[in-house]
Motif scaffolding. Sequence first.
Motif, mmCIF file in Angstrom:
data_model
loop_
_atom_site.group_PDB
_atom_site.id
_atom_site.type_symbol
_atom_site.label_atom_id
_atom_site.label_comp_id
_atom_site.label_asym_id
_atom_site.label_seq_id
_atom_site.Cartn_x
_atom_site.Cartn_y
_atom_site.Cartn_z
ATOM 1 N N SER A 116 -1.860 -7.095 3.646
ATOM 2 C CA SER A 116 -1.936 -7.931 2.447
ATOM 3 C C SER A 116 -0.720 -7.724 1.559
ATOM 4 N N GLN A 117 -0.508 -8.655 0.656
ATOM 5 C CA GLN A 117 0.391 -8.441 -0.472
ATOM 6 C C GLN A 117 -0.347 -7.594 -1.517
ATOM 7 N N GLN A 163 6.317 -3.063 6.192
ATOM 8 C CA GLN A 163 6.789 -4.132 7.070
ATOM 9 C C GLN A 163 8.020 -3.705 7.861
ATOM 10 N N ALA A 185 4.556 -3.723 -4.212
ATOM 11 C CA ALA A 185 5.464 -4.626 -3.513
ATOM 12 C C ALA A 185 6.485 -3.841 -2.694
ATOM 13 N N VAL A 240 4.753 -2.467 0.424
ATOM 14 C CA VAL A 240 4.579 -3.535 1.418
ATOM 15 C C VAL A 240 5.880 -3.733 2.198
ATOM 16 N N SER A 241 7.001 -3.741 1.480
ATOM 17 C CA SER A 241 8.291 -3.912 2.126
ATOM 18 C C SER A 241 8.565 -2.787 3.118
ATOM 19 N N LEU A 292 -3.511 -2.298 -1.502
ATOM 20 C CA LEU A 292 -2.897 -2.833 -0.294
ATOM 21 C C LEU A 292 -3.918 -2.652 0.810
#
Length: 443
Positions: free
Chosen positions: A280-281, A231, A224, A227-228, A291
């Motif tokens: 993706s998450q 992004q 997670a 992913v952050s 990921l």
Amino acid sequence: MTRVRIVGGRAMRGWTLAAALLASAAPGVVVAQAAAAKAPAPAPSALSESVAAVVNDDIISTYDLGQRMRLLIVSSGVQPTAESLPQLQQEALVSLVDQHLQLQELRRVERDQKISLIATDEELELELADLAKQNNTSKEQFLAALAARGVSAETLRGQLRAQVSWQRWIRGRYGTRLRIGDDQIKAAQQRIVAAASKPQYQISEVLIDASRVGGMDAAMSGGAQLVSELQKGAPFPAVARQFSAAPSAAAGGDAGWVSQGELAPEVQAALDQMRPGQLSQPIPVRDGVYLVFLRDKRAGSGGTLVNMKQAAVALGAQASAGDLEAARVKLERVRSAATSCADLEAAAAKVPGVVAGDLGEAEVADLAPQFRDAAQTLPTGQLSQPIRTNAGLHLVVVCGKRASGVEEADRAQIENRLFGQQLSMISRRYMRDLRNSAAIETR
């Protein structure tokens, strides 16, 4: 069995170290960008050096940990924020533990087998020069850029020494024993052909190995956070090289084109809902957390191309039963002598009245009905039974088969990919066993 003892207030020490790094670290950038930086090196942290972990009596200091965190920030492009630093600290500590376990194992093997495994200083300088070249700079500029970000050259050398030496050992010990058989390569080629009619995805991937980071909860939390960071603009290739346990990590996570059904069902389900350009998450799978970045997507091909050869005896449509039987006998002689596409013409040349030739490559749908059935059902390299047409009696053999619009799978590429996958699996299992038998204390 791993003996892990948590000594002192780990969370408090970790956050003290993280806060010191956050105060002194410049925004994370990839090394290629850092090479252009002219800023002076940040002031040393006021944090006094202490013990961060002990690995089989080898000490990892808080200085070592802070240096590895700085290297991760620079090389991965992850921004050093209050949210990202705990994961950077965890990854830095795990990678340092692995580095110590690898070097300890290599020294043990060197003693037991009287061989040299650990990379020399001269070999490391060549690796550094190659790394600098990949970043379009000189070795001196490369190291200066790291120093400007507060990263010691010895920190990078230590990481490279363990990586180069470990890869050499795994390849040397197991590479000569691995055999990728013809059946494995043919099966892979057949899967590629069969999958060509299905939707295909061009992806980049990161696999977080749950056994390496302390379980699925830690892997999901780390996923997670990544992913952050992605992004926010962290480069996917740089993140994959630093955090991924997949064989594609060395290529920046580039897994190329994959077909529907090749990936784990959980990953496939996520891909089916994604559009090109989407990330993706975190996706939990058996070994950890995936990921996936979907770079492109294409529909499967509907047609199949076959490359065929034939051996034939000319016979008119009104040929007698005797002529037909004589032609059949001749072709059976060819069938008994020819074992593959390669020797069909040579076998046919020895039988009077039989003519052989290459039919070239054609869509299965465009073939004459009698040949179409053979093209669809024959395994590559196997000769058909005699086939009657208005022009004569024929034997055909399929020399190659591929989907329309898809290049035929290269044998060497398939072999290299299978070899790399097996070596990667062996290395991960080896490291898991080393961790399970080690005495590791984190403080």
